[in-house]
Design a protein around this motif. Sequence first.
Motif, PDB file in Angstrom:
ATOM      1  N   VAL A  40       0.813  -1.212  -0.023  1.00 15.88           N
ATOM      2  CA  VAL A  40      -0.109  -0.074  -0.276  1.00 15.88           C
ATOM      3  C   VAL A  40       0.880   0.870  -0.453  1.00 15.88           C
ATOM      4  O   VAL A  40       1.827   1.777   0.914  1.00 15.88           O
ATOM      5  CB  VAL A  40      -1.387   0.407   1.418  1.00 15.88           C
ATOM      6  CG1 VAL A  40      -1.899   0.493   1.054  1.00 15.88           C
ATOM      7  CG2 VAL A  40      -1.927  -1.367   1.689  1.00 15.88           C
ATOM      8  N   PRO A  41       1.904   1.776  -1.549  1.00 11.18           N
ATOM      9  CA  PRO A  41       2.717   2.030  -1.278  1.00 11.18           C
ATOM     10  C   PRO A  41       2.326   4.061  -0.928  1.00 11.18           C
ATOM     11  O   PRO A  41       0.861   4.451  -0.920  1.00 11.18           O
ATOM     12  CB  PRO A  41       3.054   2.477  -2.747  1.00 11.18           C
ATOM     13  CG  PRO A  41       2.231   1.305  -3.253  1.00 11.18           C
ATOM     14  CD  PRO A  41       1.492   1.189  -2.611  1.00 11.18           C
ATOM     15  N   PHE A 119     -16.116   5.221  -9.104  1.00 12.91           N
ATOM     16  CA  PHE A 119     -15.363   6.670  -8.425  1.00 12.91           C
ATOM     17  C   PHE A 119     -15.014   6.546  -9.362  1.00 12.91           C
ATOM     18  O   PHE A 119     -14.417   7.991  -9.115  1.00 12.91           O
ATOM     19  CB  PHE A 119     -15.005   5.996  -7.762  1.00 12.91           C
ATOM     20  CG  PHE A 119     -15.974   4.518  -6.902  1.00 12.91           C
ATOM     21  CD1 PHE A 119     -16.701   5.505  -5.840  1.00 12.91           C
ATOM     22  CD2 PHE A 119     -15.785   3.573  -6.648  1.00 12.91           C
ATOM     23  CE1 PHE A 119     -17.511   5.043  -4.940  1.00 12.91           C
ATOM     24  CE2 PHE A 119     -16.985   2.697  -5.665  1.00 12.91           C
ATOM     25  CZ  PHE A 119     -17.825   3.330  -5.053  1.00 12.91           C
ATOM     26  N   GLY A 120     -14.272   6.804 -10.774  1.00  9.05           N
ATOM     27  CA  GLY A 120     -13.750   7.446 -11.533  1.00  9.05           C
ATOM     28  C   GLY A 120     -12.265   7.567 -11.532  1.00  9.05           C
ATOM     29  O   GLY A 120     -12.080   8.607 -11.681  1.00  9.05           O
ATOM     30  N   LEU A 121     -12.310   6.505 -10.747  1.00  2.81           N
ATOM     31  CA  LEU A 121     -10.304   6.545  -9.831  1.00  2.81           C
ATOM     32  C   LEU A 121      -9.287   5.605 -10.965  1.00  2.81           C
ATOM     33  O   LEU A 121      -9.345   4.662 -11.290  1.00  2.81           O
ATOM     34  CB  LEU A 121     -10.117   5.624  -8.473  1.00  2.81           C
ATOM     35  CG  LEU A 121     -11.048   6.441  -7.229  1.00  2.81           C
ATOM     36  CD1 LEU A 121     -10.819   5.029  -6.474  1.00  2.81           C
ATOM     37  CD2 LEU A 121     -10.401   7.809  -7.216  1.00  2.81           C
ATOM     38  N   GLN A 345      -5.312   0.549  -2.008  1.00  2.00           N
ATOM     39  CA  GLN A 345      -4.579   1.560  -3.294  1.00  2.00           C
ATOM     40  C   GLN A 345      -5.803   2.567  -3.563  1.00  2.00           C
ATOM     41  O   GLN A 345      -5.724   3.551  -3.559  1.00  2.00           O
ATOM     42  CB  GLN A 345      -4.109   0.845  -3.706  1.00  2.00           C
ATOM     43  CG  GLN A 345      -2.275   0.063  -3.568  1.00  2.00           C
ATOM     44  CD  GLN A 345      -1.780  -0.649  -5.096  1.00  2.00           C
ATOM     45  OE1 GLN A 345      -1.828  -0.253  -5.799  1.00  2.00           O
ATOM     46  NE2 GLN A 345      -1.261  -1.307  -4.161  1.00  2.00           N
ATOM     47  N   ALA A 346      -7.093   1.656  -4.052  1.00  2.00           N
ATOM     48  CA  ALA A 346      -8.052   2.461  -4.537  1.00  2.00           C
ATOM     49  C   ALA A 346      -8.525   4.233  -3.059  1.00  2.00           C
ATOM     50  O   ALA A 346      -8.887   5.091  -3.307  1.00  2.00           O
ATOM     51  CB  ALA A 346      -8.775   1.734  -5.239  1.00  2.00           C
ATOM     52  N   PHE A 347      -8.885   3.518  -1.862  1.00  2.00           N
ATOM     53  CA  PHE A 347      -8.656   4.507  -1.337  1.00  2.00           C
ATOM     54  C   PHE A 347      -7.357   5.925  -0.521  1.00  2.00           C
ATOM     55  O   PHE A 347      -8.091   6.659  -0.916  1.00  2.00           O
ATOM     56  CB  PHE A 347      -9.141   3.904   0.284  1.00  2.00           C
ATOM     57  CG  PHE A 347      -9.865   3.144   0.167  1.00  2.00           C
ATOM     58  CD1 PHE A 347     -11.242   3.732   1.320  1.00  2.00           C
ATOM     59  CD2 PHE A 347     -10.556   2.193   0.691  1.00  2.00           C
ATOM     60  CE1 PHE A 347     -12.688   3.143   0.931  1.00  2.00           C
ATOM     61  CE2 PHE A 347     -11.471   0.956   1.286  1.00  2.00           C
ATOM     62  CZ  PHE A 347     -12.557   1.773   1.200  1.00  2.00           C
ATOM     63  N   VAL A 359      -3.273   5.052   8.805  1.00  2.00           N
ATOM     64  CA  VAL A 359      -3.149   4.084  10.054  1.00  2.00           C
ATOM     65  C   VAL A 359      -5.076   3.589   9.812  1.00  2.00           C
ATOM     66  O   VAL A 359      -4.434   1.941  10.097  1.00  2.00           O
ATOM     67  CB  VAL A 359      -4.015   5.460  11.489  1.00  2.00           C
ATOM     68  CG1 VAL A 359      -3.930   4.291  12.516  1.00  2.00           C
ATOM     69  CG2 VAL A 359      -2.392   6.355  11.743  1.00  2.00           C
ATOM     70  N   ALA A 360      -6.007   3.712   9.435  1.00  2.00           N
ATOM     71  CA  ALA A 360      -6.873   2.941   8.540  1.00  2.00           C
ATOM     72  C   ALA A 360      -6.704   2.187   7.887  1.00  2.00           C
ATOM     73  O   ALA A 360      -6.936   0.833   7.812  1.00  2.00           O
ATOM     74  CB  ALA A 360      -8.321   3.688   7.990  1.00  2.00           C
TER      75      ALA A 360
END
Length: 388
Positions: A40-41, A119-121, A345-347, A359-360
């Motif tokens: 999760v870079p 989500f347009g990502l 990674q999307a978040f 943290v989450a």
Amino acid sequence: MRDTVSAVPAELTAPLAPERDLRLDVLRGLALVTIYINHVPGTVFERFTSRNFGFSDAAEAFVVMSGIAAGLAYSAQFRKPALWPAVARVWGRAWTLYLVHVTITFMAIAIAAGAAQYFGLYGMIQRNNLAPLFRNPLEVLVGLPTLGHQIGYFNILPLYITLLLATPLIFPLALRAPWLLIAGSVCLWALAGQFRLNLPAYPNPGGWFFNPLSWQLIFIIGLCTGIAMRDGRRLVPVRAGLVWACGLFLLFVLAWMKLPAVGSGGRAVLGQLRDWGLPFYLTGFDKTFVSLPRLLHVLALFYLLSAVPLVRKVCASGVMQPLALMGRHALPVFALGSVLCILMQAFKLGLPPSMGLDVAVIAGGLLAQWALARTRDWSAAHRRRLAQ
């Protein structure tokens, strides 16, 4: 894939006897935590993972441990006159890993596609080697199940599958002449580096990110170590001089990574060696071909961890049991962590950066992986109680 993980034979996922050596499970669990954080870079926690303190990272560590686990799990059966049951058991494990790899790969693709669609990502389908799938879907859909096309962070299991398929061919020599096998493995590693031999990728040009012809050396050293452990001995005896040499080398590498003067001086020396004609796999830090500095670092680290009695005591302590639990169930934990890392990674891509978000995504993902391991442990114990 920067860090990685490999799977564990099912026989090693049984609840542990009190006297069992927990080092393998704890170190495997620690590597799982490290891998998830690195996959999760961009989080603040990434600065504290092992790759910031040495030449090698969790990928090398897990391939060594995978070899050790294979030696422990399969060596007894390969000593029996009937070899086919042993071969079938290893290849059955490889088939399980293949099914897991294909499943989690397509789950990751679905997450990335969903993030773009709903989500347009759209950045999610441009990273992690996913772009070729949407530009050239027919060829990539052939490459994915045939392992020629591997998306980012999902290319360690193809390596392990390949190594397990070859394991029955090398086991007889590993049992009878381990050092001869290791010598041949070193020669293959050198040939792969010298002539840039690799398995071909498809449909993209180039080869596998984790080149099995190079990474087999780490696995075979681990395999021979596991066989020796199963016999109640060490592959490499504990020698005070070797312990000190490994410890000093690891301290030097740490200084290289953290002190600019040491690092620049070391790189200058390697650059001079390259100018004198030494090849890249002896003087560089290439991960695909497991260059010599990475190889020496992981071997020195594992020798020191195996030789220092304090490590065994620490790994047996109660505070390390969550890591041991995750390490015992490495395959399902790794599979879940791989899928979660794409989701996280999307978040990270869709939400404003913050310490709270870091943290989450890290704590939430690790907690989910621990909960899965705990559930599997409870289920195994429940089945045993019913069988009594």
